[in-house]
Design a protein around this motif. Structure first.
Motif, PDB file in Angstrom:
ATOM      1  N   PRO A 186       0.825  -1.211   0.000  1.00 10.55           N
ATOM      2  CA  PRO A 186       0.000   0.000   0.000  1.00 10.55           C
ATOM      3  C   PRO A 186       0.856   1.257   0.000  1.00 10.55           C
ATOM      4  CG  PRO A 186       0.063  -0.953   2.193  1.00 10.55           C
ATOM      5  CD  PRO A 186       0.747  -1.941   1.281  1.00 10.55           C
ATOM      6  N   VAL A 187       0.336   2.325  -0.551  1.00 12.12           N
ATOM      7  CA  VAL A 187       1.058   3.584  -0.598  1.00 12.12           C
ATOM      8  C   VAL A 187       0.724   4.419   0.637  1.00 12.12           C
ATOM      9  CG1 VAL A 187      -0.764   4.735  -1.947  1.00 12.12           C
ATOM     10  CG2 VAL A 187       1.562   5.636  -1.981  1.00 12.12           C
ATOM     11  N   GLY A 188       1.742   5.043   1.204  1.00  8.06           N
ATOM     12  CA  GLY A 188       1.532   6.015   2.265  1.00  8.06           C
ATOM     13  C   GLY A 188       1.173   5.490   3.626  1.00  8.06           C
ATOM     14  N   LYS A 189       1.291   4.182   3.857  1.00  5.59           N
ATOM     15  CA  LYS A 189       1.012   3.665   5.188  1.00  5.59           C
ATOM     16  C   LYS A 189       1.887   2.450   5.473  1.00  5.59           C
ATOM     17  CE  LYS A 189      -2.952   0.708   3.928  1.00  5.59           C
ATOM     18  NZ  LYS A 189      -4.385   0.431   4.219  1.00  5.59           N
ATOM     19  N   ALA A 190       2.140   2.245   6.759  1.00  9.01           N
ATOM     20  CA  ALA A 190       2.997   1.140   7.176  1.00  9.01           C
ATOM     21  C   ALA A 190       2.373  -0.195   6.797  1.00  9.01           C
ATOM     22  CB  ALA A 190       3.226   1.202   8.685  1.00  9.01           C
ATOM     23  N   ALA A 191       3.236  -1.165   6.506  1.00  4.11           N
ATOM     24  CA  ALA A 191       2.752  -2.495   6.129  1.00  4.11           C
ATOM     25  C   ALA A 191       3.828  -3.526   6.403  1.00  4.11           C
ATOM     26  CB  ALA A 191       2.362  -2.525   4.658  1.00  4.11           C
ATOM     27  N   ASP A 192       3.397  -4.746   6.652  1.00  5.25           N
ATOM     28  CA  ASP A 192       4.338  -5.854   6.816  1.00  5.25           C
ATOM     29  C   ASP A 192       4.596  -6.494   5.452  1.00  5.25           C
ATOM     30  OD1 ASP A 192       4.651  -5.563   9.528  1.00  5.25           O
ATOM     31  OD2 ASP A 192       3.122  -7.051  10.051  1.00  5.25           O
ATOM     32  N   TYR A 193       5.867  -6.706   5.148  1.00  2.66           N
ATOM     33  CA  TYR A 193       6.249  -7.419   3.933  1.00  2.66           C
ATOM     34  C   TYR A 193       6.571  -8.853   4.358  1.00  2.66           C
ATOM     35  CZ  TYR A 193       8.677  -8.524  -0.430  1.00  2.66           C
ATOM     36  OH  TYR A 193       9.066  -9.094  -1.625  1.00  2.66           O
ATOM     37  N   ARG A 194       5.795  -9.801   3.850  1.00  2.00           N
ATOM     38  CA  ARG A 194       5.938 -11.192   4.278  1.00  2.00           C
ATOM     39  C   ARG A 194       6.622 -12.015   3.188  1.00  2.00           C
ATOM     40  NH1 ARG A 194       1.160  -9.589   6.879  1.00  2.00           N
ATOM     41  NH2 ARG A 194       1.226 -10.032   9.125  1.00  2.00           N
ATOM     42  N   HIS A 234      14.685  -5.394  10.698  1.00  2.00           N
ATOM     43  CA  HIS A 234      15.006  -6.771  11.077  1.00  2.00           C
ATOM     44  C   HIS A 234      13.715  -7.518  11.351  1.00  2.00           C
ATOM     45  CE1 HIS A 234      18.692  -4.402  12.043  1.00  2.00           C
ATOM     46  NE2 HIS A 234      19.116  -5.284  11.169  1.00  2.00           N
ATOM     47  N   PRO A 235      13.301  -8.370  10.408  1.00  2.00           N
ATOM     48  CA  PRO A 235      12.001  -9.058  10.488  1.00  2.00           C
ATOM     49  C   PRO A 235      11.975 -10.093  11.609  1.00  2.00           C
ATOM     50  CG  PRO A 235      12.947  -9.117   8.268  1.00  2.00           C
ATOM     51  CD  PRO A 235      14.029  -8.694   9.192  1.00  2.00           C
ATOM     52  N   THR A 236      10.767 -10.519  11.922  1.00  2.00           N
ATOM     53  CA  THR A 236      10.569 -11.637  12.836  1.00  2.00           C
ATOM     54  C   THR A 236      10.106 -12.841  12.029  1.00  2.00           C
ATOM     55  OG1 THR A 236       8.295 -10.903  13.265  1.00  2.00           O
ATOM     56  CG2 THR A 236      10.004 -10.151  14.786  1.00  2.00           C
ATOM     57  N   MET A 237      10.483 -14.027  12.493  1.00  2.00           N
ATOM     58  CA  MET A 237      10.146 -15.251  11.760  1.00  2.00           C
ATOM     59  C   MET A 237       9.178 -16.102  12.560  1.00  2.00           C
ATOM     60  SD  MET A 237      12.636 -18.320  10.348  1.00  2.00           S
ATOM     61  CE  MET A 237      12.677 -19.119  11.959  1.00  2.00           C
ATOM     62  N   ALA A 238       8.113 -16.552  11.895  1.00  2.00           N
ATOM     63  CA  ALA A 238       7.160 -17.476  12.512  1.00  2.00           C
ATOM     64  C   ALA A 238       7.725 -18.896  12.481  1.00  2.00           C
ATOM     65  CB  ALA A 238       5.830 -17.417  11.773  1.00  2.00           C
ATOM     66  N   ALA A 239       7.095 -19.779  13.202  1.00  2.00           N
ATOM     67  CA  ALA A 239       7.586 -21.152  13.309  1.00  2.00           C
ATOM     68  C   ALA A 239       7.628 -21.859  11.962  1.00  2.00           C
ATOM     69  CB  ALA A 239       6.714 -21.937  14.288  1.00  2.00           C
ATOM     70  N   ASP A 240       6.763 -21.449  11.013  1.00  2.00           N
ATOM     71  CA  ASP A 240       6.725 -22.108   9.709  1.00  2.00           C
ATOM     72  C   ASP A 240       7.735 -21.520   8.722  1.00  2.00           C
ATOM     73  OD1 ASP A 240       5.628 -19.649   9.087  1.00  2.00           O
ATOM     74  OD2 ASP A 240       3.785 -20.457   8.206  1.00  2.00           O
ATOM     75  N   GLY A 241       8.569 -20.571   9.183  1.00  2.00           N
ATOM     76  CA  GLY A 241       9.590 -19.988   8.317  1.00  2.00           C
ATOM     77  C   GLY A 241       9.154 -18.729   7.591  1.00  2.00           C
ATOM     78  N   THR A 242       7.952 -18.229   7.876  1.00  2.00           N
ATOM     79  CA  THR A 242       7.483 -16.994   7.249  1.00  2.00           C
ATOM     80  C   THR A 242       8.023 -15.795   8.013  1.00  2.00           C
ATOM     81  OG1 THR A 242       5.440 -18.031   6.477  1.00  2.00           O
ATOM     82  CG2 THR A 242       5.483 -15.624   6.584  1.00  2.00           C
ATOM     83  N   TRP A 243       8.702 -14.895   7.284  1.00  2.13           N
ATOM     84  CA  TRP A 243       9.244 -13.678   7.878  1.00  2.13           C
ATOM     85  C   TRP A 243       8.271 -12.524   7.660  1.00  2.13           C
ATOM     86  CZ3 TRP A 243      13.881 -13.391  10.540  1.00  2.13           C
ATOM     87  CH2 TRP A 243      14.751 -14.481  10.416  1.00  2.13           C
ATOM     88  N   SER A 244       8.222 -11.593   8.629  1.00  2.00           N
ATOM     89  CA  SER A 244       7.428 -10.366   8.512  1.00  2.00           C
ATOM     90  C   SER A 244       8.349  -9.179   8.756  1.00  2.00           C
ATOM     91  CB  SER A 244       6.283 -10.356   9.527  1.00  2.00           C
ATOM     92  OG  SER A 244       5.356 -11.385   9.253  1.00  2.00           O
ATOM     93  N   ALA A 245       8.515  -8.347   7.709  1.00  3.55           N
ATOM     94  CA  ALA A 245       9.365  -7.165   7.801  1.00  3.55           C
ATOM     95  C   ALA A 245       8.478  -5.944   7.977  1.00  3.55           C
ATOM     96  CB  ALA A 245      10.218  -7.023   6.550  1.00  3.55           C
ATOM     97  N   PRO A 246       8.586  -5.238   9.104  1.00  4.00           N
ATOM     98  CA  PRO A 246       7.722  -4.078   9.361  1.00  4.00           C
ATOM     99  C   PRO A 246       8.231  -2.825   8.637  1.00  4.00           C
ATOM    100  CG  PRO A 246       9.189  -4.412  11.215  1.00  4.00           C
ATOM    101  CD  PRO A 246       9.480  -5.524  10.236  1.00  4.00           C
TER     102      PRO A 246
END
Length: 288
Positions: free
Chosen positions: A72-80, A118-130
């Motif tokens: 999205p433009v102009g707002k924070a988002a997680d890149y997974r 520095h993203p966080t990683m879920a147990a299934d290996g999915t990363w979320s970059a804020p």
């Protein structure tokens, strides 16, 4: 004469370079290898560096896969995203490099809007970059990591892919060259003569109110973090620190091991921390 242009940005007031408020504990950083002898370009070294320029979405069976090709433009988002290995399964074991298991960078096609998170990683290996708010345009997303197991164990990888932010986009030209600039009240001076395809030392000296600073705090296992992107194709290079962290305060001069694979303009982002505040300077470096 080193051609370097520096443009300041604030930590929270300038939304062109958000997402860089990561602290780190102090520990000694290994000294980078010295520059090779000889006056000519090492063609084998140039090929090796070009293959590791971070522009590939996969390498040696490792692949960067995302469910966020548009943001999205102009707002924070997680890149997974996930890092899959040669067996096609998500990688979940990573070695710690500069206090983190994975470093993530976002850069706009005109080399503005830099974010280092520095993203966080879920147990299934999915990363979320804020990611903080992004401007319209084409961005490139980079994941820098070292597998802790499997066939790529111990090898450094940088993989990247493009992402689109909708809306009307306009590019910003790179600033003109200068050896010094003021960043958040600090005067940064850069010296060195990097040449494409060769290892060279690069020195950064930081002062405030005309006096050399000695209160740089450790940040990501060093007193400053330096990343470079090529102006033509957004190739990434991480300039490794040679100045070891020897205590809670450092400065004023910091040494880096610079290996830039190709000639032309590179955009460098220097991050350093004082009194708990992270400062970022953007530098345009011309490499011959």
């Amino acid at each position: 004469m080193l051609a370097v242009a520096l443009a300041a940005c604030g930590n929270s007031s300038d939304d062109s370079m958000p997402g860089m408020n990561h602290g780190a504990k102090a520990s000694a950083s290994p000294t980078a290898p010295s520059a090779p002898a000889g006056g000519g370009h090492d063609m084998d070294a140039m090929k090796d560096m070009a293959s590791d320029d971070g522009l590939a979405v996969q390498k040696d069976g490792y692949r960067l896969s995302t469910t966020s090709p548009a943001l999205p433009v102009g707002k924070a988002a997680d890149y997974r995203f996930t890092i899959t290995g040669p067996d096609g399964k998500p990688v979940t074991r990573f070695s710690v490099e500069q206090t983190k298991r994975l470093h993530f960078y976002a850069i706009r096609s005109d080399l503005t809007g830099f974010q280092h998170v520095h993203p966080t990683m879920a147990a299934d290996g999915t990363w979320s970059a804020p990611l903080a708010a992004l401007k319209s345009g084409t961005w490139r997303m980079y994941a820098s990591f070292t597998p802790a197991g499997g066939p790529g164990k111990g090898e450094d990888f940088v993989l990247s892919t493009a992402a689109t932010v909708p809306g009307t986009a306009s590019d910003t030209a790179l600033p003109k060259a200068s050896d010094t600039a003021t960043v958040d009240g600090y005067t940064v001076t850069v010296s060195g003569r990097p040449m494409a395809g060769m290892a060279h030392p690069l020195t950064v000296t930081i002062a405030k109110d005309g006096k050399p600073v000695s209160d740089l705090q450790p940040y990501l296992d060093t007193y400053a973090h330096l990343t470079a992107f090529h102006a033509d194709d957004q190739a990434l290079a991480h300039l490794h620190p040679e100045t070891e962290v020897s205590g809670s305060q450092g400065g004023p001069s910091l040494s880096f091991h610079a290996e830039l694979s190709k000639p032309g303009d590179w955009r460098l982002f220097l991050q350093f921390q004082t009194a708990g505040t992270l400062h970022t300077a953007a530098l345009t470096l011309n490499v011959g």
